[in-house]
Design a protein around this motif. Structure first.
Motif, PDB file in Angstrom:
ATOM      1  N   ILE A  13      11.943  -0.017   0.545  1.00 48.13           N
ATOM      2  CA  ILE A  13      10.741   0.823   0.583  1.00 48.13           C
ATOM      3  C   ILE A  13      11.090   2.062   1.398  1.00 48.13           C
ATOM      4  CG2 ILE A  13       8.302   0.923   1.259  1.00 48.13           C
ATOM      5  CD1 ILE A  13       8.033  -1.735   0.184  1.00 48.13           C
ATOM      6  N   SER A  14      10.781   3.220   0.826  1.00 47.18           N
ATOM      7  CA  SER A  14      11.113   4.478   1.499  1.00 47.18           C
ATOM      8  C   SER A  14      10.255   5.587   0.905  1.00 47.18           C
ATOM      9  CB  SER A  14      12.613   4.760   1.321  1.00 47.18           C
ATOM     10  OG  SER A  14      12.991   5.915   2.022  1.00 47.18           O
ATOM     11  N   ASN A  15      10.705   6.826   1.039  1.00 47.52           N
ATOM     12  CA  ASN A  15       9.976   7.935   0.405  1.00 47.52           C
ATOM     13  C   ASN A  15      10.546   8.160  -1.006  1.00 47.52           C
ATOM     14  OD1 ASN A  15      12.217   9.964   0.630  1.00 47.52           O
ATOM     15  ND2 ASN A  15      11.951   9.406   2.777  1.00 47.52           N
ATOM     16  N   PRO A  16       9.787   8.844  -1.893  1.00 48.61           N
ATOM     17  CA  PRO A  16      10.228   9.003  -3.289  1.00 48.61           C
ATOM     18  C   PRO A  16      11.599   9.669  -3.424  1.00 48.61           C
ATOM     19  CG  PRO A  16       7.931   9.668  -3.053  1.00 48.61           C
ATOM     20  CD  PRO A  16       8.437   9.412  -1.669  1.00 48.61           C
ATOM     21  N   THR A  17      11.947  10.571  -2.513  1.00 49.65           N
ATOM     22  CA  THR A  17      13.233  11.274  -2.631  1.00 49.65           C
ATOM     23  C   THR A  17      14.394  10.293  -2.468  1.00 49.65           C
ATOM     24  OG1 THR A  17      12.153  13.144  -1.593  1.00 49.65           O
ATOM     25  CG2 THR A  17      14.558  13.242  -1.729  1.00 49.65           C
ATOM     26  N   LEU A  18      14.343   9.473  -1.418  1.00 49.23           N
ATOM     27  CA  LEU A  18      15.457   8.537  -1.195  1.00 49.23           C
ATOM     28  C   LEU A  18      15.480   7.446  -2.261  1.00 49.23           C
ATOM     29  CD1 LEU A  18      15.631   8.200   2.712  1.00 49.23           C
ATOM     30  CD2 LEU A  18      16.738   9.852   1.194  1.00 49.23           C
ATOM     31  N   ILE A  19      14.295   7.037  -2.714  1.00 50.09           N
ATOM     32  CA  ILE A  19      14.255   6.008  -3.775  1.00 50.09           C
ATOM     33  C   ILE A  19      14.872   6.558  -5.059  1.00 50.09           C
ATOM     34  CG2 ILE A  19      12.688   4.645  -5.253  1.00 50.09           C
ATOM     35  CD1 ILE A  19      13.032   3.505  -2.380  1.00 50.09           C
ATOM     36  N   HIS A  55       0.825  -1.220   0.000  1.00 48.48           N
ATOM     37  CA  HIS A  55       0.000   0.000   0.000  1.00 48.48           C
ATOM     38  C   HIS A  55       0.854   1.263   0.000  1.00 48.48           C
ATOM     39  CE1 HIS A  55      -3.226  -2.793   0.673  1.00 48.48           C
ATOM     40  NE2 HIS A  55      -2.646  -3.218   1.781  1.00 48.48           N
ATOM     41  N   VAL A  56       1.844   1.278  -0.900  1.00 54.02           N
ATOM     42  CA  VAL A  56       2.646   2.486  -1.097  1.00 54.02           C
ATOM     43  C   VAL A  56       2.621   2.809  -2.599  1.00 54.02           C
ATOM     44  CG1 VAL A  56       4.172   2.050   0.872  1.00 54.02           C
ATOM     45  CG2 VAL A  56       4.804   1.162  -1.383  1.00 54.02           C
ATOM     46  N   ASN A  57       3.194   3.946  -2.980  1.00 58.06           N
ATOM     47  CA  ASN A  57       3.254   4.284  -4.407  1.00 58.06           C
ATOM     48  C   ASN A  57       4.473   3.621  -5.050  1.00 58.06           C
ATOM     49  OD1 ASN A  57       0.969   5.959  -4.460  1.00 58.06           O
ATOM     50  ND2 ASN A  57       2.174   7.606  -3.518  1.00 58.06           N
ATOM     51  N   PRO A  58       4.376   3.356  -6.355  1.00 58.99           N
ATOM     52  CA  PRO A  58       5.516   2.724  -7.029  1.00 58.99           C
ATOM     53  C   PRO A  58       6.818   3.534  -6.887  1.00 58.99           C
ATOM     54  CG  PRO A  58       3.584   2.622  -8.430  1.00 58.99           C
ATOM     55  CD  PRO A  58       3.187   3.454  -7.247  1.00 58.99           C
ATOM     56  N   ASP A  59       6.726   4.859  -6.758  1.00 61.51           N
ATOM     57  CA  ASP A  59       7.972   5.635  -6.614  1.00 61.51           C
ATOM     58  C   ASP A  59       8.567   5.534  -5.203  1.00 61.51           C
ATOM     59  OD1 ASP A  59       6.192   7.221  -5.241  1.00 61.51           O
ATOM     60  OD2 ASP A  59       6.521   9.027  -6.433  1.00 61.51           O
ATOM     61  N   GLN A  60       7.966   4.670  -4.387  1.00 60.79           N
ATOM     62  CA  GLN A  60       8.528   4.404  -3.046  1.00 60.79           C
ATOM     63  C   GLN A  60       9.209   3.044  -2.970  1.00 60.79           C
ATOM     64  OE1 GLN A  60       4.584   5.649  -1.099  1.00 60.79           O
ATOM     65  NE2 GLN A  60       6.130   6.158   0.435  1.00 60.79           N
ATOM     66  N   VAL A  61       9.336   2.388  -4.150  1.00 55.39           N
ATOM     67  CA  VAL A  61       9.881   1.017  -4.165  1.00 55.39           C
ATOM     68  C   VAL A  61      11.110   0.953  -5.078  1.00 55.39           C
ATOM     69  CG1 VAL A  61       9.367  -1.405  -4.681  1.00 55.39           C
ATOM     70  CG2 VAL A  61       7.540   0.102  -3.850  1.00 55.39           C
ATOM     71  N   TYR A  98      17.306   8.783  -5.224  1.00 55.08           N
ATOM     72  CA  TYR A  98      18.769   8.747  -5.049  1.00 55.08           C
ATOM     73  C   TYR A  98      19.306   7.338  -5.313  1.00 55.08           C
ATOM     74  CZ  TYR A  98      19.004  13.434  -2.945  1.00 55.08           C
ATOM     75  OH  TYR A  98      18.952  14.780  -2.722  1.00 55.08           O
ATOM     76  N   LEU A  99      18.564   6.351  -4.836  1.00 56.67           N
ATOM     77  CA  LEU A  99      18.996   4.961  -5.044  1.00 56.67           C
ATOM     78  C   LEU A  99      18.988   4.603  -6.532  1.00 56.67           C
ATOM     79  CD1 LEU A  99      17.309   2.547  -2.467  1.00 56.67           C
ATOM     80  CD2 LEU A  99      19.743   2.775  -2.957  1.00 56.67           C
ATOM     81  N   ASN A 100      17.917   5.011  -7.217  1.00 54.00           N
ATOM     82  CA  ASN A 100      17.833   4.712  -8.648  1.00 54.00           C
ATOM     83  C   ASN A 100      18.930   5.439  -9.430  1.00 54.00           C
ATOM     84  OD1 ASN A 100      15.838   2.772  -9.455  1.00 54.00           O
ATOM     85  ND2 ASN A 100      14.300   4.144  -8.584  1.00 54.00           N
ATOM     86  N   ASP A 101      19.248   6.670  -9.032  1.00 53.78           N
ATOM     87  CA  ASP A 101      20.322   7.404  -9.719  1.00 53.78           C
ATOM     88  C   ASP A 101      21.640   6.632  -9.602  1.00 53.78           C
ATOM     89  OD1 ASP A 101      18.543   9.364 -10.395  1.00 53.78           O
ATOM     90  OD2 ASP A 101      19.215  10.813  -8.887  1.00 53.78           O
ATOM     91  N   ALA A 102      21.901   6.088  -8.408  1.00 54.33           N
ATOM     92  CA  ALA A 102      23.134   5.310  -8.225  1.00 54.33           C
ATOM     93  C   ALA A 102      23.073   4.036  -9.049  1.00 54.33           C
ATOM     94  CB  ALA A 102      23.341   4.991  -6.750  1.00 54.33           C
ATOM     95  N   LYS A 103      21.910   3.386  -9.039  1.00 58.33           N
ATOM     96  CA  LYS A 103      21.761   2.138  -9.796  1.00 58.33           C
ATOM     97  C   LYS A 103      22.000   2.363 -11.287  1.00 58.33           C
ATOM     98  CE  LYS A 103      18.282   0.034 -12.181  1.00 58.33           C
ATOM     99  NZ  LYS A 103      17.070  -0.712 -12.481  1.00 58.33           N
ATOM    100  N   TYR A 104      21.381   3.419 -11.838  1.00 58.90           N
ATOM    101  CA  TYR A 104      21.547   3.680 -13.278  1.00 58.90           C
ATOM    102  C   TYR A 104      22.965   4.128 -13.622  1.00 58.90           C
ATOM    103  CZ  TYR A 104      16.566   3.063 -14.120  1.00 58.90           C
ATOM    104  OH  TYR A 104      15.313   2.523 -14.238  1.00 58.90           O
ATOM    105  N   SER A 105      23.737   4.479 -12.608  1.00 60.90           N
ATOM    106  CA  SER A 105      25.141   4.837 -12.848  1.00 60.90           C
ATOM    107  C   SER A 105      26.034   3.607 -12.730  1.00 60.90           C
ATOM    108  CB  SER A 105      25.597   5.878 -11.818  1.00 60.90           C
ATOM    109  OG  SER A 105      24.666   6.921 -11.749  1.00 60.90           O
ATOM    110  N   PHE A 106      25.402   2.475 -12.451  1.00 61.67           N
ATOM    111  CA  PHE A 106      26.160   1.266 -12.153  1.00 61.67           C
ATOM    112  C   PHE A 106      25.810   0.173 -13.164  1.00 61.67           C
ATOM    113  CE2 PHE A 106      27.775  -2.120  -9.452  1.00 61.67           C
ATOM    114  CZ  PHE A 106      28.772  -1.491  -8.725  1.00 61.67           C
ATOM    115  N   ASN A 107      24.504  -0.101 -13.269  1.00 62.87           N
ATOM    116  CA  ASN A 107      24.011  -1.158 -14.161  1.00 62.87           C
ATOM    117  C   ASN A 107      22.503  -0.939 -14.311  1.00 62.87           C
ATOM    118  OD1 ASN A 107      23.178  -3.542 -15.379  1.00 62.87           O
ATOM    119  ND2 ASN A 107      23.861  -4.885 -13.712  1.00 62.87           N
ATOM    120  N   SER A 108      22.050  -0.592 -15.523  1.00 67.67           N
ATOM    121  CA  SER A 108      20.621  -0.267 -15.702  1.00 67.67           C
ATOM    122  C   SER A 108      19.727  -1.484 -15.558  1.00 67.67           C
ATOM    123  CB  SER A 108      20.367   0.301 -17.097  1.00 67.67           C
ATOM    124  OG  SER A 108      21.282   1.292 -17.392  1.00 67.67           O
ATOM    125  N   TYR A 109      20.233  -2.627 -16.040  1.00 62.01           N
ATOM    126  CA  TYR A 109      19.376  -3.828 -16.121  1.00 62.01           C
ATOM    127  C   TYR A 109      19.731  -4.806 -15.018  1.00 62.01           C
ATOM    128  CZ  TYR A 109      18.686  -1.912 -20.798  1.00 62.01           C
ATOM    129  OH  TYR A 109      18.406  -1.087 -21.850  1.00 62.01           O
TER     130      TYR A 109
END
Ligand code: PMP
Length: 299
Positions: free
Chosen positions: A216-222, A72-78, A224-235
């Motif tokens: 699972i967190s708030n959209p801001t921290l998620i 019961h959270v938004n997808p931008d929190q995962v 930041y995590l995605n930015d690091a992930k896409y700088s590492f390995n997109s897939y």
């Protein structure tokens, strides 16, 4: 030492639990004895291998959406990753970017120290009290709940205390085993901007071999995590994991049935071990920390 060796990143690696090939009752890596949800088997049987020509969805949307629905959270929190080890490693890389030390308990998941060393993050280990519990006021910013290898669970009020007392830093609660324990701190994510919860499909969802973990967190921290992930390995998430992961999340009844069976077995095993003279910590996970006054562990 050869001249080029001085510039090589050297680390003392984490040693994963043994995966013996011979037939044994295997307890060492806290896997689930039950099969994954029936929908996972079906999805694998019906899998269109032609789809494997194509890259998977880099956003892992089907799995992210299924988890968002479930919690019961938004997808931008995962955020999803290749097991919670991958997610935790990304969290260390993203959030612990400081000269100041991070804190974790001294008896805890041994991978934390390895990631800290790998990413050159200073750390301090906090002593657990005489009952192997995290001492509330001293607690740092990453800890498992239930803790490993003790299996001890901190009540949500105590977890909230730790988060509330550390609001200037990121607090990561590693909930690999929380499904066997009680309440997750996910219910606190709207209240604390500094909180990240990490969970896994490896334990309660019987899918250690598939390698799926999530935060699972708030959209801001998620983000930041995605930015690091896409700088590492997109897939990071392969097509098979995406399809099977969704099936596992959908089957809530099967998930609850397996978790309840494991909890029952755990409580029974604790009693039986006590009858054999073992002292057991009050595990709320799917493993038991047991000691015997007359025999050491190696023996
Ligand atoms: N956290 C803890 C506390 C664990 O014990 C484990 C399992 N070894 C993990 C995270 C990682 O599990 P996985 O990468 O399979 O999700």
């Amino acid at each position: 030492m050869k001249a080029f060796e001085k510039n090589i990143r050297k680390v003392e690696p984490y040693v994963p639990g043994e995966q013996p090939q011979r037939k044994v009752i295997k307890l060492n890596t806290n896997e689930n004895p039950y099969a994954p949800a029936p929908g996972v088997t079906k999805a694998l049987e019906e899998m269109n291998t032609d789809r494997l020509r194509l890259y998977p969805d880099p956003t892992a949307a089907p799995l992210v959406n299924a988890l968002a629905d479930f919690y019961h959270v938004n997808p931008d929190q995962v955020f999803v990753g290749v097991g919670s080890d991958d997610v935790l490693s990304m969290c260390f890389l993203t959030f612990f970017n400081s000269e100041k030390p991070i804190f974790f308990p001294d008896i805890t998941y041994s991978f934390y120290k390895v990631w800290a060393d790998l990413y050159r993050i200073p750390y301090e280990c906090q002593k657990l009290d005489e009952n192997f519990k995290i001492v509330k006021e001293d607690c740092g910013v990453i800890f498992p709940n239930p803790n490993a290898p003790t299996g001890l669970y901190e009540d949500l009020v105590d977890v909230e205390d730790i988060i509330a007392h550390n609001q200037d830093v990121i607090v990561i609660v590693d909930e690999a085993y929380v499904d066997f324990a009680g309440r997750s701190a996910i219910e606190l994510i709207d209240k604390y901007e500094n909180l990240i919860i990490v969970q896994t499909f490896s334990k309660a969802r019987s899918m250690a071999g598939m390698r799926i973990g999530y935060a699972i967190s708030n959209p801001t921290l998620i983000k930041y995590l995605n930015d690091a992930k896409y700088s590492f390995n997109s897939y990071t998430m392969n097509q098979t994991s995406l399809v099977c992961g969704v099936e596992a999340v959908k089957d809530k009844a099967y998930f609850e049935e397996c978790v309840n069976k494991i909890i029952e077995t755990r409580e029974w095993a604790k009693e039986e071990l006590k009858n054999l003279g073992f002292h057991c910590l009050d595990s709320k996970s799917n493993f038991i920390f047991a000691m015997h006054p007359d025999y050491d562990a190696k023996e």
